[in-house]
Write a protein that holds these residues in place. Sequence first.
Motif, short mmCIF file in Angstrom:
data_model
loop_
_atom_site.label_atom_id
_atom_site.label_comp_id
_atom_site.label_asym_id
_atom_site.label_seq_id
_atom_site.Cartn_x
_atom_site.Cartn_y
_atom_site.Cartn_z
N LEU A 24 43.11 -27.28 56.22
CA LEU A 24 43.16 -28.01 55.01
C LEU A 24 43.80 -27.22 54.06
CD1 LEU A 24 39.71 -29.64 55.32
CD2 LEU A 24 41.90 -30.91 55.56
N THR A 25 44.79 -27.77 53.34
CA THR A 25 45.28 -27.20 51.97
C THR A 25 44.08 -27.55 50.90
OG1 THR A 25 46.15 -29.17 51.11
CG2 THR A 25 47.48 -27.78 52.22
N ASP A 26 44.31 -26.81 49.83
CA ASP A 26 43.01 -27.07 48.70
C ASP A 26 43.07 -28.74 48.33
OD1 ASP A 26 42.54 -24.55 48.40
OD2 ASP A 26 43.71 -24.03 46.76
N ALA A 27 44.14 -29.17 48.32
CA ALA A 27 44.06 -30.72 48.09
C ALA A 27 43.56 -31.58 49.11
CB ALA A 27 45.57 -31.33 47.81
N GLY A 28 43.82 -31.03 50.31
CA GLY A 28 43.22 -31.55 51.45
C GLY A 28 41.65 -31.60 51.73
N GLN A 29 41.18 -30.25 51.27
CA GLN A 29 39.86 -30.29 51.11
C GLN A 29 39.05 -31.12 49.96
OE1 GLN A 29 38.45 -27.60 53.09
NE2 GLN A 29 36.56 -28.79 52.71
N ALA A 30 39.80 -31.11 48.98
CA ALA A 30 39.16 -32.01 48.02
C ALA A 30 39.29 -33.54 48.38
CB ALA A 30 40.08 -31.66 46.73
N TYR A 31 40.16 -33.98 49.17
CA TYR A 31 40.57 -35.41 49.54
C TYR A 31 39.43 -35.79 50.69
CZ TYR A 31 43.08 -39.60 50.95
OH TYR A 31 43.58 -40.54 51.28
N LEU A 32 39.14 -34.79 51.45
CA LEU A 32 38.47 -35.11 52.72
C LEU A 32 37.04 -35.78 52.60
CD1 LEU A 32 38.16 -34.89 55.82
CD2 LEU A 32 37.20 -32.53 55.52
N ALA A 33 36.44 -35.40 51.94
CA ALA A 33 34.97 -36.22 51.54
C ALA A 33 35.12 -37.52 51.06
CB ALA A 33 34.20 -35.32 50.53
N LEU B 65 50.36 -39.80 48.79
CA LEU B 65 49.91 -39.25 47.82
C LEU B 65 50.63 -38.27 46.96
CD1 LEU B 65 46.60 -38.75 49.76
CD2 LEU B 65 46.82 -40.55 48.18
N ASN B 66 51.70 -38.04 47.68
CA ASN B 66 52.62 -37.16 46.93
C ASN B 66 52.09 -35.72 47.04
OD1 ASN B 66 55.21 -36.21 45.85
ND2 ASN B 66 54.63 -36.49 43.70
N VAL B 67 51.25 -35.36 47.82
CA VAL B 67 50.63 -33.98 48.01
C VAL B 67 50.48 -33.53 49.61
CG1 VAL B 67 48.31 -35.11 48.32
CG2 VAL B 67 48.57 -32.63 47.20
N ARG B 68 50.51 -32.42 49.65
CA ARG B 68 50.35 -31.65 51.33
C ARG B 68 49.05 -31.32 51.26
NH1 ARG B 68 54.05 -29.27 54.39
NH2 ARG B 68 53.27 -27.85 55.98
N LEU B 69 48.55 -32.34 52.37
CA LEU B 69 47.05 -32.09 53.02
C LEU B 69 46.75 -30.97 53.86
CD1 LEU B 69 46.53 -36.11 53.14
CD2 LEU B 69 45.80 -34.65 51.23
N LEU B 70 47.69 -30.55 54.55
CA LEU B 70 47.28 -29.78 55.72
C LEU B 70 48.46 -28.61 55.83
CD1 LEU B 70 46.89 -32.51 58.50
CD2 LEU B 70 44.91 -31.14 57.37
N HIS B 71 47.92 -27.71 56.32
CA HIS B 71 48.65 -26.64 56.70
C HIS B 71 49.22 -26.54 58.28
CE1 HIS B 71 48.77 -24.38 52.85
NE2 HIS B 71 47.33 -24.40 52.70
N ARG B 72 50.08 -26.61 58.57
CA ARG B 72 50.42 -26.49 59.97
C ARG B 72 51.01 -25.16 60.50
NH1 ARG B 72 51.24 -31.16 56.72
NH2 ARG B 72 51.78 -33.22 58.13
N SER B 73 50.30 -24.79 61.77
CA SER B 73 50.82 -23.55 62.53
C SER B 73 51.00 -23.61 63.81
CB SER B 73 50.15 -22.40 61.90
OG SER B 73 49.02 -22.37 62.64
#
Length: 323
Positions: free
Chosen positions: A61-70, A47-55
């Motif tokens: 979820l990143t903003d992109a991940g939040q939009a992609y989830l549903a 997708l050429n986008v970061r979906l998750l923040h890891r710690s």
Amino acid sequence: MTVMDQLRAMEIFVEVARQRSFSAAARRLGLSRAMVSKHILQLEEKLNVRLLHRSTREVSLTDAGQAYLAPCDAAVRQAQEAARIVTQTGDTLAGPLRIQAPSSFGVTWLADALARFSQPHPQLRPLLHVDDALLDPIAHGFDLTIRVGGIPDSRALAIRPLAPCRAVLCASPDYLHAHGTPAVPEELRHHRCLHFSHLTDGTAWHFERSGERRTVHVDAAFTSNNGLVLHQAALQGSGIVYSTTFLAWRALQAGTLVAVLPDWQLPLNHLSALYPASGRPSPKVRKLIDFLVDEYQPVPPWDVALGAAAATPAASPVSFGDE
């Protein structure tokens, strides 16, 4: 990345987002943590986008991940439903079947029934999660939840009754010999009571006999959120336990536990099957529910063993939650 690989990665992404953990998602999916991480990385590269923040503490979820989830979750569900229609015709059942049940019922009855149900279907992969918490079946991704009482008022869930769940007070003969046997509910105040913390009315225990109702606020000497823990404590003579016949029946038959106040009825609950109400249940879910109904109706085997089939239910149910 093939279409099938991407679909699998999407399924894994949804589970990671739901669990907020790579490790928890891996356990739920039966994969290694490394494999889960690999699929997520491949999906992000695709997708050429970061979906998750890891710690080190959590995954978010990143903003992109939040939009992609549903839309991702919807696509995964549609693909799973399409696979069910194509592959689960006739008597062939296959793929994962995620079930949640209370610990005591899951261990004492459901595990055996599920094993027998699965034997004719070698491609079926049951995942049985036993937990006494009142988990949201949809939020946690369960195909089927078995619950004792605690039925949510939700249009998102369909409910099918499986069996009555009769409550019973019991104690070991040693405890009763040492402390005496209560003759009326009020005498429970002077006894050690083993209390199940998921009872909706707390330590208020309700009784009925011939239309007469009484409520006793007991002093809990031992409290647990797990019925199996309290059952073992009662067997060791720790006190009088508020239990269920599906858990206590064998000990009552053997005489290692004795019914207390048997002429007073405790509130009646029910074992129920819960599943998402949107769309028709999958063949796996439908056939498992039918199998359990055949197992437990019209009178469940534990009540048959105790001769409790003709017992009259109390009028005011109180919830065990998920015992």
